[in-house]
Design a protein around this motif. Structure first.
Motif, PDB file in Angstrom:
ATOM      1  N   ILE A  19       4.073   0.671 -21.855  1.00 34.73           N
ATOM      2  CA  ILE A  19       4.761   0.294 -22.941  1.00 34.73           C
ATOM      3  C   ILE A  19       6.303   0.238 -23.105  1.00 34.73           C
ATOM      4  CG2 ILE A  19       5.097   0.565 -25.460  1.00 34.73           C
ATOM      5  CD1 ILE A  19       2.841   2.226 -25.956  1.00 34.73           C
ATOM      6  N   TYR A  20       6.719  -1.496 -23.056  1.00 37.16           N
ATOM      7  CA  TYR A  20       8.465  -1.538 -22.574  1.00 37.16           C
ATOM      8  C   TYR A  20       8.633  -1.958 -24.507  1.00 37.16           C
ATOM      9  CZ  TYR A  20       8.203  -3.142 -18.266  1.00 37.16           C
ATOM     10  OH  TYR A  20       8.027  -3.098 -17.425  1.00 37.16           O
ATOM     11  N   GLU A  21       9.809  -0.988 -24.565  1.00 40.87           N
ATOM     12  CA  GLU A  21      10.961  -1.243 -25.340  1.00 40.87           C
ATOM     13  C   GLU A  21       9.766  -0.137 -26.901  1.00 40.87           C
ATOM     14  OE1 GLU A  21      13.581  -1.987 -26.002  1.00 40.87           O
ATOM     15  OE2 GLU A  21      13.848  -4.077 -24.452  1.00 40.87           O
ATOM     16  N   HIS A  22       9.270   0.854 -26.639  1.00 43.09           N
ATOM     17  CA  HIS A  22       7.947   1.410 -27.382  1.00 43.09           C
ATOM     18  C   HIS A  22       7.079   1.033 -28.271  1.00 43.09           C
ATOM     19  CE1 HIS A  22      10.647   4.573 -26.422  1.00 43.09           C
ATOM     20  NE2 HIS A  22      12.051   4.162 -26.491  1.00 43.09           N
ATOM     21  N   THR A  52       4.674  -5.073 -13.313  1.00 45.89           N
ATOM     22  CA  THR A  52       4.773  -3.628 -13.568  1.00 45.89           C
ATOM     23  C   THR A  52       3.884  -2.773 -13.108  1.00 45.89           C
ATOM     24  OG1 THR A  52       5.070  -5.073 -16.214  1.00 45.89           O
ATOM     25  CG2 THR A  52       4.069  -2.614 -16.455  1.00 45.89           C
ATOM     26  N   THR A  53       3.246  -3.074 -12.905  1.00 41.20           N
ATOM     27  CA  THR A  53       2.318  -2.280 -12.410  1.00 41.20           C
ATOM     28  C   THR A  53       2.387  -1.558 -10.871  1.00 41.20           C
ATOM     29  OG1 THR A  53      -0.356  -3.195 -12.729  1.00 41.20           O
ATOM     30  CG2 THR A  53      -0.163  -1.676 -10.177  1.00 41.20           C
ATOM     31  N   ARG A  65      13.202  -0.460 -19.868  1.00 39.96           N
ATOM     32  CA  ARG A  65      13.312   0.635 -20.961  1.00 39.96           C
ATOM     33  C   ARG A  65      11.906   0.260 -21.172  1.00 39.96           C
ATOM     34  NH1 ARG A  65      17.190  -1.609 -26.374  1.00 39.96           N
ATOM     35  NH2 ARG A  65      16.113   0.160 -26.282  1.00 39.96           N
ATOM     36  N   GLY A  66      10.632   0.510 -19.623  1.00 44.60           N
ATOM     37  CA  GLY A  66       9.596   0.760 -19.914  1.00 44.60           C
ATOM     38  C   GLY A  66       8.910   2.312 -19.805  1.00 44.60           C
ATOM     39  N   GLU A  67       7.612   2.642 -20.248  1.00 40.83           N
ATOM     40  CA  GLU A  67       7.232   4.180 -19.605  1.00 40.83           C
ATOM     41  C   GLU A  67       6.285   4.446 -19.255  1.00 40.83           C
ATOM     42  OE1 GLU A  67       7.656   7.963 -22.208  1.00 40.83           O
ATOM     43  OE2 GLU A  67       8.254   6.236 -23.879  1.00 40.83           O
ATOM     44  N   VAL A  68       6.067   4.824 -18.299  1.00 42.85           N
ATOM     45  CA  VAL A  68       3.608   5.000 -18.124  1.00 42.85           C
ATOM     46  C   VAL A  68       3.832   5.967 -19.348  1.00 42.85           C
ATOM     47  CG1 VAL A  68       2.239   6.380 -16.623  1.00 42.85           C
ATOM     48  CG2 VAL A  68       3.902   4.757 -15.824  1.00 42.85           C
ATOM     49  N   THR A  69       2.985   5.812 -20.840  1.00 45.87           N
ATOM     50  CA  THR A  69       2.797   6.460 -21.479  1.00 45.87           C
ATOM     51  C   THR A  69       1.116   7.764 -21.738  1.00 45.87           C
ATOM     52  OG1 THR A  69       1.836   4.447 -22.922  1.00 45.87           O
ATOM     53  CG2 THR A  69       3.906   4.644 -22.937  1.00 45.87           C
ATOM     54  N   LYS A  70       0.406   6.613 -20.982  1.00 47.29           N
ATOM     55  CA  LYS A  70      -0.967   7.162 -20.159  1.00 47.29           C
ATOM     56  C   LYS A  70      -1.122   7.152 -18.899  1.00 47.29           C
ATOM     57  CE  LYS A  70      -3.291   6.912 -25.450  1.00 47.29           C
ATOM     58  NZ  LYS A  70      -4.422   5.775 -25.706  1.00 47.29           N
TER      59      LYS A  70
END
Length: 272
Positions: A19-22, A52-53, A65-70
């Motif tokens: 997810i980017y920018e939440h 992105t991958t 400002r991205g994050e691996v959330t799962k």
């Protein structure tokens, strides 16, 4: 009867979500494996989620400002998705960014030497530089030129050479053919194959040029809209009717332009 022991993959991406920018969901449960010494292609149109991958694996998504959330990313059996990007590099996971990123104010040789920064005072850096020049003799000829004044193909060679200086165990190559003439694309891919075979470096190759990528890879994954929709060995993908029509531009009556097939509707079995 004893079953053969199958080595675990060197790199395992397990059902990751980014997810980017939440708020902007870009990757939606992507999974893939790369075994040691293997070339794996990651195919898909622009915006499918290939870059992105790769950035999720190298943990460069945080800088955007991205994050691996799962999900998880594992390298050599250890989880790396919570590490900072420099720590991932030190493990031997090296990304070559899309767009031929180089230090334009440096000479070619100094640019290459920046790739060995994480190796500190380790011995063998000059030998590594000679190895780069072996694969890219044109860079030896241009080693005193400012990187900002060399050709696009030479910049791509420099970017890959700099990655080799970092002592990689696996390279993440993002669109290495972009903007290059067909003959130069073949030259670059031939060198990638040599590096893979001679240095035993694994390669995860994100490419829109599916035809070229599948000629050099052993295995491939097809992405659409942030998901992996198809995977298989390279020969199987080359012969797959959907891949041939949509990504290779081939039908039973011959070639189509990408413009003719870009609105192609995936067959229902792809959505199963």
């Amino acid at each position: 009867m004893t079953m053969p022991v199958v080595a675990p993959p060197l790199l395992r991406v397990n059902n990751i979500e980014v997810i980017y920018e939440h708020v902007i969901l870009v990757l939606k449960g992507v999974s893939l494996d790369v075994h040691a010494g293997q070339i794996v292609s990651l195919l898909g149109a622009n915006g499918a989620g290939k870059s992105t991958t790769l950035k999720a694996i190298s943990n460069l998504v945080k800088s955007e400002r991205g994050e691996v959330t799962k999900g998880t990313v594992e390298f050599d059996g250890k989880r790396i998705d919570k590490l900072y990007a420099p720590a991932v590099v030190k493990l031997g996971v090296i990304q070559v960014m899309e767009g031929r990123h180089t230090f334009e104010h440096l000479t070619v040789e100094d640019d290459l030497l920046t790739g060995a920064y994480t190796r500190g005072r380790e011995r063998g850096i000059r030998e590594a530089l000679e190895k780069v020049y072996k694969y890219f003799p044109r860079l030896r000829e241009r080693r005193h030129a400012k990187t900002g004044y060399i050709s696009g193909g030479e910049m791509q060679m420099c970017a890959i050479g700099s990655a080799l200086m970092a002592k990689p165990r696996i390279m993440l190559l993002d669109e290495p053919s972009m903007g290059l003439a067909p003959m130069l694309v073949k030259e670059i891919f031939d060198i990638i194959r040599r590096m893979n075979q001679e240095e035993k470096v694994g390669m995860l190759l994100a490419e829109q040029n599916a035809s070229m990528a599948l000629q050099y890879a052993q295995y491939g994954y097809v992405m659409e809209n942030g998901r992996v929709v198809l995977d298989g060995d390279a020969e199987t993908l080359q012969n797959n009717e959907d891949v041939r029509e949509f990504y290779l531009g081939l039908t039973e009556i011959g070639k189509k332009s990408y413009r003719d097939v870009k609105h192609y509707r995936r067959r229902k079995r792809w959505l199963a």
